[in-house]
Design an enzyme around this catalytic site. Sequence first.
Site, PDB file in Angstrom:
ATOM      1  N   ASP A 248     -12.517  -5.967 -16.923  1.00  0.00           N
ATOM      2  CA  ASP A 248     -11.574  -4.827 -16.953  1.00  0.00           C
ATOM      3  C   ASP A 248     -11.233  -4.335 -18.361  1.00  0.00           C
ATOM      4  O   ASP A 248     -10.056  -4.149 -18.701  1.00  0.00           O
ATOM      5  CB  ASP A 248     -10.286  -5.188 -16.203  1.00  0.00           C
ATOM      6  CG  ASP A 248     -10.524  -5.483 -14.726  1.00  0.00           C
ATOM      7  OD1 ASP A 248     -11.682  -5.424 -14.279  1.00  0.00           O
ATOM      8  OD2 ASP A 248      -9.542  -5.791 -14.018  1.00  0.00           O
TER       9      ASP A 248
ATOM     10  N   ASP B  68     -11.733  -2.311 -12.774  1.00  0.00           N
ATOM     11  CA  ASP B  68     -10.710  -2.099 -11.760  1.00  0.00           C
ATOM     12  C   ASP B  68     -10.810  -0.637 -11.327  1.00  0.00           C
ATOM     13  O   ASP B  68     -10.937   0.252 -12.188  1.00  0.00           O
ATOM     14  CB  ASP B  68      -9.331  -2.395 -12.391  1.00  0.00           C
ATOM     15  CG  ASP B  68      -8.348  -3.010 -11.419  1.00  0.00           C
ATOM     16  OD1 ASP B  68      -8.771  -3.742 -10.498  1.00  0.00           O
ATOM     17  OD2 ASP B  68      -7.131  -2.772 -11.586  1.00  0.00           O
TER      18      ASP B  68
ATOM     19  N   HIS C 299      -9.267   1.916  -8.365  1.00  0.00           N
ATOM     20  CA  HIS C 299      -8.377   2.086  -7.209  1.00  0.00           C
ATOM     21  C   HIS C 299      -8.261   3.537  -6.755  1.00  0.00           C
ATOM     22  O   HIS C 299      -8.060   4.432  -7.595  1.00  0.00           O
ATOM     23  CB  HIS C 299      -6.949   1.647  -7.582  1.00  0.00           C
ATOM     24  CG  HIS C 299      -6.818   0.222  -8.014  1.00  0.00           C
ATOM     25  ND1 HIS C 299      -7.366  -0.834  -7.316  1.00  0.00           N
ATOM     26  CD2 HIS C 299      -6.162  -0.333  -9.073  1.00  0.00           C
ATOM     27  CE1 HIS C 299      -7.051  -1.961  -7.937  1.00  0.00           C
ATOM     28  NE2 HIS C 299      -6.334  -1.697  -9.015  1.00  0.00           N
TER      29      HIS C 299
ATOM     30  N   HIS D 144      -3.602   3.477  -3.321  1.00  0.00           N
ATOM     31  CA  HIS D 144      -3.757   2.019  -3.289  1.00  0.00           C
ATOM     32  C   HIS D 144      -2.411   1.320  -3.102  1.00  0.00           C
ATOM     33  O   HIS D 144      -1.422   1.687  -3.757  1.00  0.00           O
ATOM     34  CB  HIS D 144      -4.416   1.541  -4.594  1.00  0.00           C
ATOM     35  CG  HIS D 144      -5.022   0.189  -4.480  1.00  0.00           C
ATOM     36  ND1 HIS D 144      -4.495  -0.926  -5.088  1.00  0.00           N
ATOM     37  CD2 HIS D 144      -6.117  -0.237  -3.799  1.00  0.00           C
ATOM     38  CE1 HIS D 144      -5.258  -1.974  -4.802  1.00  0.00           C
ATOM     39  NE2 HIS D 144      -6.247  -1.571  -4.022  1.00  0.00           N
TER      40      HIS D 144
ATOM     41  N   HIS E 270      -2.553   2.717 -12.034  1.00  0.00           N
ATOM     42  CA  HIS E 270      -3.550   2.418 -13.070  1.00  0.00           C
ATOM     43  C   HIS E 270      -4.947   2.477 -12.468  1.00  0.00           C
ATOM     44  O   HIS E 270      -5.112   2.345 -11.251  1.00  0.00           O
ATOM     45  CB  HIS E 270      -3.295   1.020 -13.670  1.00  0.00           C
ATOM     46  CG  HIS E 270      -3.510  -0.084 -12.680  1.00  0.00           C
ATOM     47  ND1 HIS E 270      -2.544  -0.476 -11.782  1.00  0.00           N
ATOM     48  CD2 HIS E 270      -4.589  -0.876 -12.426  1.00  0.00           C
ATOM     49  CE1 HIS E 270      -3.008  -1.459 -11.031  1.00  0.00           C
ATOM     50  NE2 HIS E 270      -4.256  -1.721 -11.392  1.00  0.00           N
TER      51      HIS E 270
ATOM     52  N   LYS F 113     -14.098  -3.135  -8.447  1.00  0.00           N
ATOM     53  CA  LYS F 113     -13.290  -3.918  -7.501  1.00  0.00           C
ATOM     54  C   LYS F 113     -11.949  -3.230  -7.292  1.00  0.00           C
ATOM     55  O   LYS F 113     -11.477  -2.507  -8.161  1.00  0.00           O
ATOM     56  CB  LYS F 113     -13.082  -5.338  -8.029  1.00  0.00           C
ATOM     57  CG  LYS F 113     -12.362  -5.380  -9.367  1.00  0.00           C
ATOM     58  CD  LYS F 113     -12.327  -6.778  -9.946  1.00  0.00           C
ATOM     59  CE  LYS F 113     -11.616  -6.829 -11.276  1.00  0.00           C
ATOM     60  NZ  LYS F 113     -10.207  -6.491 -11.242  1.00  0.00           N
TER      61      LYS F 113
ATOM     62  N   CYS G 186      -6.525 -10.851 -13.728  1.00  0.00           N
ATOM     63  CA  CYS G 186      -7.938 -10.701 -13.345  1.00  0.00           C
ATOM     64  C   CYS G 186      -8.838 -11.730 -14.014  1.00  0.00           C
ATOM     65  O   CYS G 186      -9.795 -12.212 -13.410  1.00  0.00           O
ATOM     66  CB  CYS G 186      -8.395  -9.270 -13.596  1.00  0.00           C
ATOM     67  SG  CYS G 186      -7.518  -8.112 -12.504  1.00  0.00           S
TER      68      CYS G 186
HETATM   69 ZN   LIG Z   1      -5.563  -2.994 -10.418  1.00  0.00          ZN
END
Ligand SMILES: [Zn+2]
Length: 216
Positions: free
Chosen positions: A14, A53, A55, A59, A88, A113, A158
């Site tokens: 990330d 990351d 989203h 989310h 984010h 992810k 993470c």
């Molecule tokens: Zn996240």
Amino acid sequence: MRINQATDVLLAVDVQKTFMPGGGLAVAEGDGVVAPINALLAGTFLHAVATQDWHPRDHLSFAANHPGKQPYDTIAMPYGEQTLWPVHAVTGTEEAALHPGLRQERFELVIRKGFHAAIDSYSTFFENDRATPTGLDGYLRARGFGRLFIAGIATDFCVAWSAEDGLRLGYEVFVIADACRGIGIPTRAGRTTIDDARDRLAAGGARFITSFDLQA
Ligand SMILES: [Zn+2]
């Protein structure tokens, strides 16, 4: 320590502007990981993969999608407790891209992810139910990698969850401390999620090293 290029892989977690000063979920000195990771990509590791990351705007890890909730509140989700975050890493936004200063041409795989709206994914291996795979384990096994060297953001989420799942799956796991930055949510007197993650990982068999150890 010596790198074995046949079995060792760098996992850059990330490294996105969304987790750096000015980003949606800014981690203190988050941008400080770019230079050490670039150095590792330049001269240390032949093989490297990255995670991102990623989203959708609806989310359920975003506090903004839960009326009355604030970032860092926790809620019960079907898969367990979930910390709520500021918005984010929204898919397709500029800050969700990998940091433009990163030597991205070296990544042999970039795995996204957290794209399912109803479940978060801290770990690079499993979503937060700790059962739904991202596919990384299959990829690493097929490539013959057995030792993971993890860097990136955030140490206490993470990076930590990826390291724990890596251990659980039978990998040897090294966390490159100077190439990681953490969030550090207070947990109890004098301690944060960074301290707790570090203890948990050490107890589980992860080894904390620095980039310097890899030059030797
Ligand atoms: Zn996240």
